[in-house]
Scaffold this motif. Structure first.
Motif, short mmCIF file in Angstrom:
data_model
loop_
_atom_site.label_atom_id
_atom_site.label_comp_id
_atom_site.label_asym_id
_atom_site.label_seq_id
_atom_site.Cartn_x
_atom_site.Cartn_y
_atom_site.Cartn_z
N SER A 112 0.86 -1.18 0.00
CA SER A 112 0.00 0.00 0.00
C SER A 112 0.89 1.23 0.00
O SER A 112 2.03 1.19 0.50
N VAL A 113 0.40 2.32 -0.58
CA VAL A 113 1.22 3.53 -0.72
C VAL A 113 0.49 4.73 -0.13
O VAL A 113 -0.72 4.71 0.08
N GLU A 114 1.27 5.76 0.13
CA GLU A 114 0.73 7.02 0.61
C GLU A 114 1.52 8.15 -0.03
O GLU A 114 2.64 7.95 -0.53
N ASN A 115 0.94 9.34 -0.03
CA ASN A 115 1.64 10.49 -0.60
C ASN A 115 2.86 10.84 0.25
O ASN A 115 2.87 10.64 1.47
N VAL A 116 3.89 11.33 -0.39
CA VAL A 116 5.14 11.68 0.30
C VAL A 116 4.96 12.99 1.05
O VAL A 116 4.52 13.98 0.46
#
Length: 493
Positions: free
Chosen positions: A402-406
């Motif tokens: 899963s990813v998230e904004n930096v």
């Protein structure tokens, strides 16, 4: 750290003197009478146990192949194979399957919620099992049918045919729980059936973060919970089930004073849906949020760090249609205060899609309330599989991450430009794990296409299916590297 070990009764007697009369004198009735007041005011759990133990079951799931990672019980620590074999031969296998069977067996607990044989347990206890059996207190063993599972809440609903009515638990209201209240668990830690442990509620509304059941608001307790307790009931002093024991927080794999239970209200909401349609639907607002921190309090001249600040709003979502904007601080949802960012996802998830709810926000220093008609969260692929529709994972789910904004701080440290890259929030599956990806890695490109937001990453991976290979450009520290992730096809699994 040494592992805990069982102490034989013979050794214990040798240490204490026991019946040999060496240094041990039987206490007189007067001594016991003097000791009794020390227990005054403490709860007596015997009535709760006697009433409810018959409705608690031991769950055993068997697999023809390799078990999914993280499912089921772990081996009993501190007992060597010889000791385990003695217990197995002379006491009817109360602990574990044989070593050869352990790789293909998962042990857990469960409880009967209706007299016609419906049983609740954890999804991770029975996930992908070929055969599930339950053992009742009267030692009957019954084959269970998996009616439905919900990986998001970690719930599984089983059904057995006992040829007659079964004893049941009483369902309570987990919303009434408060820190400091007594609770107790009944389950099968390490395979020891009908083990009772007690403690207090340490906290309620505990969210474990975006990567670990973000839609679940856990009950935190100090009730001793170990491997095999998964799926068992948590009772209040009224003898009502208020939670399902699900997780522990541990550096060693054993109990260290912190346990988490799924609120029974949340679980029963899932049960009703699993019975009627075989899967669970949840509400979705369509916002990316962050907790309000001290820097935001200073910059925005807020009274406190209460609420969740909206980072972005998804196109064509319930939030966009309601007029939510980036920078809005959500203070309350459907009449419930949002004290921290983690409070919001479980609230939204429990909302029936299509419902219109009031949302109190802070915008430009002024409070206002807007109404939002809640959308439907996309269903987990595992839930679809539980319905008998064999649909392999696709898109970002298939990559196992899963990813998230930096955030701005990370962007500055890595020398990234605005709109460049997404951060790996969690590694959730074997594909990403085997490739060596780690939380904190920044994905700059997917198949040579730049990605600068969560939405862009989802779009770039939307077409990924079993058998595909995806090439990622990953930044770790000050170095970039290309990493290829190959999603197994069904014949490879």
């Amino acid at each position: 750290m040494s592992h805990p070990r069982l102490v034989s009764s013979r050794l214990l007697c040798g240490l204490l003197g026991c019946a040999l009369g060496v240094g041990i004198v039987a206490a007189s009735p007067m001594v016991w009478a003097q000791a009794a007041p020390a227990a005054a005011g403490l709860p007596d759990f015997t009535g709760i146990v006697q009433k409810n133990a018959p409705a608690v079951v031991h769950v055993e799931a068997k697999y023809s192949g390799r078990r999914p990672n993280g499912s089921g019980a772990m081996p009993l620590q501190g007992i060597d194979p010889g000791q385990a074999e003695i217990f197995r031969r002379f006491f009817g296998m109360p602990i574990l399957p044989s070593p050869e069977e352990q790789a293909h067996t998962s042990l857990g607990s469960g409880f009967i919620i209706s007299s016609d044989g419906y049983i609740l347990t954890n999804n991770h206890v029975v996930d992908h099992a070929d055969v599930v059996t339950v053992r009742l207190q009267d030692r009957r063993t019954l084959t269970a049918k998996v009616i439905g599972t919900d990986p998001t809440y970690d719930i599984a609903l089983l059904k057995v045919d006992a040829g007659g009515p079964l004893p049941t638990v009483t369902i309570g209201d987990s919303r009434l729980l408060k820190p400091g209240q007594w609770v107790l668990a009944i389950g099968s830690p390490f395979g020891f059936d009908y083990t009772v442990t007690q403690g207090i509620v340490s906290a309620v509304g505990r969210n474990l973060g975006a990567g670990d059941q973000p839609s679940t608001s856990f009950i935190q307790t100090d009730v001793p919970i170990n491997r095999g307790n998964s799926g068992g009931p948590l009772f209040n002093l009224q003898g009502q089930v208020v939670g399902i024991n699900s997780q522990i927080y541990s550096d060693t794999g054993g109990y260290q004073g912190i346990a988490f239970s799924i609120p029974i209200d949340m679980a029963m909401n899932a049960v009703d849906q699993l019975k009627t349609k075989g899967y669970v639907t949840r509400g979705m607002l369509g916002v990316e949020i962050k907790p309000v921190d001290d820097d935001m309090v200073k910059a925005l001249k807020l009274d406190s760090a209460k609420g969740a600040i909206v980072v972005s709003v998804s196109p064509d979502s319930a939030a966009q249609k309601a007029g939510l904007q980036s920078g809005d601080i959500i203070l309350a949802y459907n009449g419930h205060d949002v004290l921290q960012g983690a409070d919001l996802p479980p609230m939204v998830a429990m909302t029936k899609p299509g419902s219109t709810v009031p949302i109190t926000i802070l915008r430009d220093g002024k409070e206002k309330t807007i109404d939002a008609t809640i959308g439907t969260m996309p269903r987990d692929q595992s839930a679809l599989s539980a319905m008998g529709k064999a649909m392999p994972s696709s898109g970002a789910n298939a990559l196992g991450l899963s990813v998230e904004n930096v955030d701005a701080s990370t962007r500055s440290q890595l020398g990234l430009k605005p709109g460049e890259g997404v951060a790996v929030a969690n590694v959730t599956g074997p594909v990403a794990a085997q490739a060596g990806l780690q939380p904190g890695d920044v994905i700059l490109m997917v198949n040579q296409k730049k990605v600068g937001s969560v939405e862009a990453f989802r779009t770039a991976t939307a077409g990924v299916k079993p058998g595909d290979t995806v090439l990622l450009l990953v930044r770790r520290g000050d170095a970039n590297n290309f990493i290829a992730l190959t999603v197994p096809s069904s014949k490879d699994e």
